[in-house]
Design an enzyme around this catalytic site. Structure first.
Site, PDB file in Angstrom:
ATOM      1  N   SER A   1      -9.608   1.922   2.790  1.00 22.19           N
ATOM      2  CA  SER A   1      -8.696   2.707   2.071  1.00 22.19           C
ATOM      3  C   SER A   1      -7.722   1.910   1.246  1.00 22.19           C
ATOM      4  CB  SER A   1      -7.961   3.785   3.005  1.00 22.19           C
ATOM      5  OG  SER A   1      -7.246   3.257   3.794  1.00 22.19           O
TER       6      SER A   1
ATOM      7  N   LYS B   1       0.872  -1.081  -0.204  1.00 21.53           N
ATOM      8  CA  LYS B   1       0.068   0.077   0.136  1.00 21.53           C
ATOM      9  C   LYS B   1       0.839   1.195  -0.224  1.00 21.53           C
ATOM     10  CE  LYS B   1      -3.799   2.118   2.555  1.00 21.53           C
ATOM     11  NZ  LYS B   1      -4.585   1.896   3.855  1.00 21.53           N
TER      12      LYS B   1
ATOM     13  N   SER C   1      -9.813  -0.245   7.123  1.00 28.12           N
ATOM     14  CA  SER C   1      -9.356  -0.213   5.706  1.00 28.12           C
ATOM     15  C   SER C   1      -8.626  -1.537   5.168  1.00 28.12           C
ATOM     16  CB  SER C   1      -8.346   0.761   5.720  1.00 28.12           C
ATOM     17  OG  SER C   1      -8.861   1.919   5.457  1.00 28.12           O
TER      18      SER C   1
END
Ligand code: GLN
Length: 483
Positions: free
Chosen positions: A151, A76, A175
């Protein structure tokens, strides 16, 4: 080959029927083919990946390989990577190249995993749909008009689309679990303090925790085991010994007590989610588990408490992005204040600005007691609810999301609607507990549904064992999207 389990890929690498360079090439080709439609990656590091793969092949040839050596992986874009862009999904950091690696990144580098790129995310990890990214929304591989969840939506979509077998994420209020659920894969967020936050760009430090994505619980166990460990550079990193999270996978579920919070099942779940969750619970009973009703009386207060505490911490953490110490600087300004103002107005998107405003407000003199302190008290009550419930059961189960993936643009103009989608996940972060989401079926339009498992502190191995046993009896996790 990257569709196979980590165990099978590692065996093939050892047997030399495939090389790390071939695996990296396969992963890069899939990204090249799929990313224009999915937008899962902000950065693809082809040269770095091939160099890391060659190094992995050398290690394998020397007999010095671990379980992740040569395995392609994506991080990420919240994790700092030395020499490779780290944007955090923001214009503020659109050109930021970190001078060092996050702890998680260096652990996985040392394990020989091959990073192919950095994945798209909501700006500064603030969001539930991946629509707040400066780099455009990630699309759900099951239906590209739908959100992948946020997210960490880029990481979840990349694993679901079979671009990489594993990816990292971060979970401040859901997330990892939410996008895992909406993309039909497995994701785990461990106990707070288990994964070092060093080099993971801070959103809300008392809630942020790194986590792992894979198609199966078994592979999540492998990745998470490589991500954990004490790090003196993170003051909340716990000093304890960590067993391999896969140690308990084979344990039968006979006698497992699954707690079902009555508040989670009372209302709010869509029919798609309810039907899949109920069928999954029936499967668990077939596997020998029993279900008991438990109660989390303060769960309904988790959203208001979280949406005070997280913005409060964010407003403080994001003050460093001022165009001087870090981040975008406006090209034209009249004086210092104007420079701060323009740099931050240009560098941050609407959702981040909204959170900074809310956070600054709830921390300001006169409102601090009314909002921030009140929210902290609720946080304690929520943690106590979980403690009481977990005395009556071994794991808590329920939905991860109230609905299946919704349309891109459907909720983006209504922040409150978006926040309400976090109802089942944020309480877990407020309490600091581990949580996992695994595929539990599909809704009527073919979109995945996730089941959430929540355990007591440090029971990651038990959660992974529970999900693994479910995955031995079902095949939801092996279905692949066509996009
Ligand atoms: N959706 C939540 C938020 O916007 C959680 C995000 C996260 O876990 N990073 O704050």
């Amino acid at each position: 080959m990257i569709d196979s389990s980590l165990k099978d890929i590692a065996a093939a690498l050892r047997a030399k029927t495939v090389s790390a360079v071939e695996l990296a090439t396969e992963s890069l080709a899939r990204i090249e083919a799929g990313n224009p439609r999915i937008n899962a990656f902000v950065t693809v590091d082809r040269d770095g990946a091939l160099a890391a793969a060659r190094a992995a092949d050398t290690r394998i040839a020397a007999g010095d390989a671990g379980p992740l050596t040569g395995i392609p992986l994506a991080h990420k874009d919240v994790f700092c990577t030395e020499g490779v862009l780290t944007t955090c999904g923001s214009k503020m950091l659109a050109n930021f190249v970190s001078p060092y690696d996050a702890h998680v990144v260096s652990l996985l580098k040392n394990a020989g995993a091959v990073m192919v790129g950095k994945t798209n995310m909501d700006e500064f990890a603030m969001g539930s749909s991946n629509e707040s990214s400066h780099f455009g929304p990630t699309r759900n591989p099951w239906n590209t008009t739908k959100v992948p969840g946020g997210s960490s939506g880029g990481s979840a979509a990349a694993v679901a689309a079979r671009m990489v077998p594993i990816a990292t994420g971060s979970d401040t209020g859901g997330s990892v679990r939410q996008p895992a659920s909406l993309c039909g894969i497995t994701g785990i967020k461990p106990t707070y303090g288990t994964v070092s936050r060093f080099g993971m760009i801070a959103y809300a430090s008392s809630l942020d925790q790194g986590g792992a994505f894979a198609r199966t619980a078994e592979d999540c166990a492998q990745l998470l085991s490589a991500m954990t460990g004490h790090d003196p550079r993170d003051s909340t990193s716990l000093e304890r010994s960590y067993d391999h999270y896969g140690a308990d996978l084979a344990r039968p579920l006979a006698g497992l007590r699954i707690g079902l919070p009555k508040e989670f099942f009372a209302e709010g779940m869509s029919d798609d989610v309810r039907l899949a969750v109920e069928a999954a619970l029936a499967e668990y009973r077939k596997l020998g588990a029993t279900t008991v009703e438990v109660s989390l009386p303060n769960a309904r207060l988790a959203i208001p408490a979280y949406y005070v505490i997280a913005p409060a911490e964010a407003s403080s953490n994001l003050s460093r992005f001022d165009g001087v110490r870090y981040g975008h600087r406006a090209a034209e300004y009249t004086d210092l204040n104007d420079m701060y103002c323009k740099s931050r107005s240009q560098g941050f998107g609407a959702e981040v600005q909204r959170r900074i405003l809310v956070g600054t407000y709830v921390l300001s003199h006169g409102y601090y007691d009314a909002y921030y302190i009140k929210a902290q008290k609720l946080r304690r009550l929520i943690a106590q609810d979980f403690a009481a419930a977990l005395e009556q059961c071994d794991v808590i189960a329920g939905p991860t999301n109230p609905t299946v993936a919704y349309g891109i643009g459907e909720k983006s103009s209504d922040p409150v609607q978006m926040y309400l989608g976090d109802i089942y996940t944020v309480a877990v972060n407020l309490a600091g507990l581990p949580g996992l989401s695994h595929p539990a079926g599909f809704g009527k339009d073919g979109l995945p549904v996730g089941l959430q498992l929540i355990g007591n502190y440090f029971t990651e191995a038990r959660l992974l064992n529970t999900a693994h046993q479910f995955q031995q009896a079902t095949d939801w996790h092996s279905r692949a999207p066509v996009f």
